[in-house]
Scaffold this active site. Structure first.
Site, PDB file in Angstrom:
ATOM      1  N   GLY A  27    -126.458 -35.956  22.657  1.00 18.07           N
ATOM      2  CA  GLY A  27    -126.738 -34.527  22.793  1.00 18.07           C
ATOM      3  C   GLY A  27    -128.050 -34.264  23.490  1.00 18.07           C
ATOM      4  O   GLY A  27    -128.808 -35.208  23.797  1.00 18.07           O
ATOM      5  N   GLU A 105    -121.171 -41.792  16.015  1.00 17.57           N
ATOM      6  CA  GLU A 105    -122.386 -41.268  15.377  1.00 17.57           C
ATOM      7  C   GLU A 105    -122.326 -41.519  13.869  1.00 17.57           C
ATOM      8  O   GLU A 105    -123.291 -41.992  13.262  1.00 17.57           O
ATOM      9  CB  GLU A 105    -122.529 -39.768  15.645  1.00 17.57           C
ATOM     10  CG  GLU A 105    -122.883 -39.446  17.092  1.00 17.57           C
ATOM     11  CD  GLU A 105    -122.847 -37.957  17.418  1.00 17.57           C
ATOM     12  OE1 GLU A 105    -123.449 -37.588  18.421  1.00 17.57           O
ATOM     13  OE2 GLU A 105    -122.210 -37.175  16.689  1.00 17.57           O
ATOM     14  N   LYS A 123    -129.924 -23.717  14.396  1.00 20.17           N
ATOM     15  CA  LYS A 123    -128.847 -24.537  13.806  1.00 20.17           C
ATOM     16  C   LYS A 123    -128.766 -24.398  12.277  1.00 20.17           C
ATOM     17  O   LYS A 123    -127.856 -24.933  11.661  1.00 20.17           O
ATOM     18  CB  LYS A 123    -129.067 -26.013  14.157  1.00 20.17           C
ATOM     19  CG  LYS A 123    -129.261 -26.311  15.633  1.00 20.17           C
ATOM     20  CD  LYS A 123    -127.962 -26.255  16.373  1.00 20.17           C
ATOM     21  CE  LYS A 123    -128.064 -26.652  17.836  1.00 20.17           C
ATOM     22  NZ  LYS A 123    -128.281 -28.043  18.092  1.00 20.17           N
TER      23      LYS A 123
HETATM   24  C1  5RP Z   1    -122.710 -34.781  19.698  1.00 24.39           C
HETATM   25  C2  5RP Z   1    -123.445 -34.112  18.609  1.00 24.39           C
HETATM   26  C3  5RP Z   1    -124.786 -33.543  18.923  1.00 24.39           C
HETATM   27  O1  5RP Z   1    -125.760 -34.266  18.248  1.00 24.39           O
HETATM   28  C4  5RP Z   1    -124.850 -32.099  18.513  1.00 24.39           C
HETATM   29  O2  5RP Z   1    -123.827 -31.418  19.186  1.00 24.39           O
HETATM   30  C5  5RP Z   1    -126.206 -31.459  18.851  1.00 24.39           C
HETATM   31  O3  5RP Z   1    -126.403 -31.464  20.224  1.00 24.39           O
HETATM   32  P1  5RP Z   1    -127.637 -30.711  20.903  1.00 24.39           P
HETATM   33  O4  5RP Z   1    -128.863 -31.453  20.515  1.00 24.39           O
HETATM   34  O5  5RP Z   1    -127.346 -30.799  22.390  1.00 24.39           O
HETATM   35  O6  5RP Z   1    -127.634 -29.290  20.422  1.00 24.39           O
HETATM   36  O7  5RP Z   1    -123.024 -34.060  17.478  1.00 24.39           O
HETATM   37  O8  5RP Z   1    -121.450 -35.250  19.287  1.00 24.39           O
END
Ligand code: 5RP
Length: 227
Positions: A27, A105, A123
């Site tokens: 991400g 992950e 978030k």
């Molecule tokens: C990927 C994920 C990412 O960690 C999550 O979507 C957060 O991403 P970002 O830091 O771009 O907001 O779970 O599968």
């Protein structure tokens, strides 16, 4: 927003020491972390640090910025894993998987001595599922049957489609992603376990009870949440 992501990514470096094996999440926030980690390694500020990528994205970034990579099957233990999240509730339960890398992950982060999560304040939610659907990785042949079965959970599911590719998103494991919106998620751990009992489900994006520390980027600085 990018500033907040950079800020938490810098803060996360304080958790990394010489001789550590580090799980590298996926991400945009983790991308900054990998970049900064690579710089520290290249400048000799950290020694004998190895990264375990959770996706092609994190692998490519690690190679670009000089973080030596190893496979999960080459290490005895993972000291720390660092990753972003799509939602974080007050008990540090997460929704992850916007980048469709949720399975690797979870494999890596579940095994890490410390799982450190990096987010900006947008978030944070009171209850999981408030803003984001729960991504579910499924065996392609089963996608429709599973989407229908999710109605039993009071959820509506959509097959995730590619944006620079015709047809569905295909994960790095060759599977499809269903994005499931639940009416209400009262017990994230219970739902996480239940979803994984449906035949054809490979993994789901609820990460209940595995995050140890969440660093939250706010306009006032980095806030730390801990279990
Ligand atoms: C990927 C994920 C990412 O960690 C999550 O979507 C957060 O991403 P970002 O830091 O771009 O907001 O779970 O599968």
């Amino acid at each position: 927003m990018e500033e907040l992501k950079r800020m938490v990514a810098k803060e996360a470096l304080k958790f990394v020491e010489d001789d550590m094996v580090v799980g590298l999440g996926t991400g945009s926030t983790t991308a900054y972390f990998i970049e900064y980690l690579g710089k520290m390694i290249m400048e000799g500020e950290l020694e004998d640090v190895y990264g375990i990528p959770t996706s092609y994205q994190s692998r490519l970034l690690a190679l670009e910025y000089g973080v030596p990579v190893v496979g999960l099957d080459e290490v005895d233990a993972i000291d720390i894993a660092v990753d972003g999240a799509d939602e974080v509730d007050p008990s540090l339960n997460l929704i992850k998987g916007r980048g469709a890398a949720l399975t690797m992950e979870k494999i890596v982060e579940y095994r890490a001595g410390t799982f450190l999560v990096l987010v900006d304040e947008s978030k944070l939610v009171e209850r999981l599922g408030q803003k984001m659907p729960v991504p579910i990785e499924v065996i392609p042949a089963a996608w429709r049957a599973i989407a229908e079965e999710l109605e039993v959970f009071n959820a509506t599911a959509e097959l995730r489609m590619g944006s620079k590719k015709d047809g569905p998103v295909v994960t790095e494991n060759g599977n499809f992603i269903l994005d499931a919106r639940f009416h209400r998620i009262d017990d994230p751990l219970d739902l996480e376990i239940e979803l994984n009992t449906i035949p054809g489900v490979v993994e789901n994006g609820i990460f209940a009870d595995i995050a140890d520390i969440v660093l939250v980027g706010t306009k006032e600085g980095v806030r730390r949440m801990e279990r």
